[in-house]
Design a protein around this motif. Structure first.
Motif, short mmCIF file in Angstrom:
data_model
loop_
_atom_site.label_atom_id
_atom_site.label_comp_id
_atom_site.label_asym_id
_atom_site.label_seq_id
_atom_site.Cartn_x
_atom_site.Cartn_y
_atom_site.Cartn_z
N THR A 158 -26.87 -22.53 -111.04
CA THR A 158 -25.52 -23.08 -110.85
C THR A 158 -25.56 -24.60 -110.68
N ASN A 159 -26.74 -25.18 -110.93
CA ASN A 159 -26.93 -26.62 -110.71
C ASN A 159 -27.01 -27.34 -112.06
N GLY B 46 -27.68 -15.40 -108.23
CA GLY B 46 -27.71 -15.80 -106.82
C GLY B 46 -29.04 -16.40 -106.42
N TRP B 47 -29.97 -16.60 -107.37
CA TRP B 47 -31.27 -17.19 -107.05
C TRP B 47 -31.48 -18.40 -107.97
N ILE C 121 -22.84 -14.34 -111.52
CA ILE C 121 -23.42 -15.65 -111.25
C ILE C 121 -24.78 -15.42 -110.60
N SER D 280 -31.84 -22.05 -109.75
CA SER D 280 -30.97 -23.22 -109.84
C SER D 280 -29.94 -23.07 -110.96
N GLY E 167 -18.12 -16.68 -102.90
CA GLY E 167 -19.55 -16.79 -103.09
C GLY E 167 -20.34 -15.50 -103.22
N ALA F 262 -15.67 -19.58 -110.05
CA ALA F 262 -16.91 -19.76 -109.27
C ALA F 262 -16.74 -20.68 -108.07
N TRP G 245 -23.67 -17.02 -104.08
CA TRP G 245 -23.92 -18.41 -104.47
C TRP G 245 -23.05 -19.28 -103.60
N ASP G 246 -23.32 -20.57 -103.62
CA ASP G 246 -22.57 -21.49 -102.79
C ASP G 246 -21.51 -22.19 -103.66
N ASP H 299 -18.02 -21.93 -115.52
CA ASP H 299 -18.17 -20.48 -115.30
C ASP H 299 -17.78 -19.68 -116.54
N TYR I 78 -21.67 -25.30 -106.71
CA TYR I 78 -21.56 -24.79 -108.07
C TYR I 78 -21.09 -25.92 -108.99
#
Ligand SMILES: NC(=O)c1ccc[n+]([C@@H]2O[C@H](COP(=O)([O-])OP(=O)(O)OC[C@H]3O[C@@H](n4cnc5c(N)ncnc54)[C@H](O)[C@@H]3O)[C@@H](O)[C@H]2O)c1
Length: 271
Positions: free
Chosen positions: A170-171, A165-166, A163, A168, A216, A212, A223-224, A232, A228
């Motif tokens: 996961t948005n 980690g930087w 996933i 967007s 995290g 996911a 990630w948060d 996934d 999320y």
């Protein structure tokens, strides 16, 4: 005939601009002049412009387009802004090279294609797997008929815990989706390229978010889980009008043995 250098500007000064496009474009300085870079996070644009010797930085890409009139624009924003930035650049008279995925829905892609046609400017997308040496080699076998009729492809873009980690990624609101539009789209494009873009007849698929939401930290940073909002994993089956079919498997997180698999298998009736 001798041409001048292509005047190129970038919209979006994030990770892909920094690690991929700007290093490569700045090496092509016999053919390319980097004229401007725009990002609402102006400090990013300023940082990259000083690193890559770009004279002009902007917080607003429309201002950049009207004041610089670049020959070509690289769109490197999060997915939600691909369409609006691309359409603005095409209408202002620039060719556009847009990051993948083209946009977050079919209507937006249609608008981009219409704008390209109306402006008479080239619009292309960064589906770079097509240009890998092994893909070019295999395409020669496909085109020469050595594989025979291609009737099935399996496209795989799986990560065990990958996933991003930087940014967007996961948005859902900003990206439009998760692994399907981020990495699955590369293998899907490669499969369709090899199959010569047959017309789809039906698509059936399942998307999940099973892992996911739980913890995290993974192989590509933290990630948060609370924020999320994309799938996934996703698994699909496409039937085409010419009788061929395709399976697509993609994930940011999946309980599997390998760390990552980016692969395309092509099955023809001769090889
Ligand atoms: N081809 C590939 O394999 C590949 C790899 C990584 C990323 N990408 C694509 O590149 C794009 C950007 O990804 P990234 O990793 O650089 O993300 P990122 O979050 O690091 O950077 C995006 C940048 O765009 C800026 N931005 C946001 N809204 C903007 C707007 N309206 N106008 C101008 N700039 C704006 C942000 O401030 C940020 O600096 C995504 O579409 C992603 O899918 C492609």
């Amino acid at each position: 005939m001798k041409f001048g250098r292509l005047r190129v500007a970038l919209i979006g000064a994030g990770q892909i601009a920094e690690v991929t496009h700007l290093p490569v474009l700045s090496e092509m300085n016999d053919r390319v002049e980097l004229v401007g870079i725009a990002d609402p996070a102006v400090e990013r644009a300023v940082m990259l412009s000083s690193r890559f010797g770009i004279d002009n930085t902007f917080g607003d890409y429309d201002e950049m387009l009207s004041s610089l009139n670049p020959d070509a624009v690289f769109v490197c924003t999060p997915n939600k802004f691909h369409s609006s930035a691309t359409v603005s650049a095409l209408r202002s008279g620039s060719h556009v090279f847009c990051e993948k995925p083209p946009a977050i829905n079919a209507r937006e892609v249609q608008e981009m294609m219409v704008a390209s046609k109306e402006a008479g400017k080239i619009l292309s997308f960064n589906f770079h797997y097509r240009f890998r040496s092994e893909a070019i080699a295999i395409k020669k076998f496909v085109d020469s008929g050595d594989l025979g009729e291609i009737y099935f492809c399996e496209a795989t873009a799986l990560r065990r815990r990958g996933i991003p980690g930087w940014g967007s990624f996961t948005n859902k609101e900003i990206q439009g989706g998760g692994p399907l539009v981020d990495i699955g789209v590369h293998m899907l494009d490669l499969a369709l390229h090899m199959m010569k873009f047959p017309q789809p007849k039906s698509v059936t698929a399942s998307a999940y978010c099973k892992i996911a939401k739980r913890n995290g930290v993974g192989l590509m940073g933290g990630w948060d889980p609370e924020k999320y909002s994309v799938e996934d994993s996703a698994f699909g089956f496409v039937r085409f009008h010419n009788g061929a079919s395709l399976i697509l498997k993609t994930s940011f997180a999946l309980n599997m043995k390998d760390r990552s698999i980016m692969n395309l298998q092509i099955f023809g009736d001769r090889a």
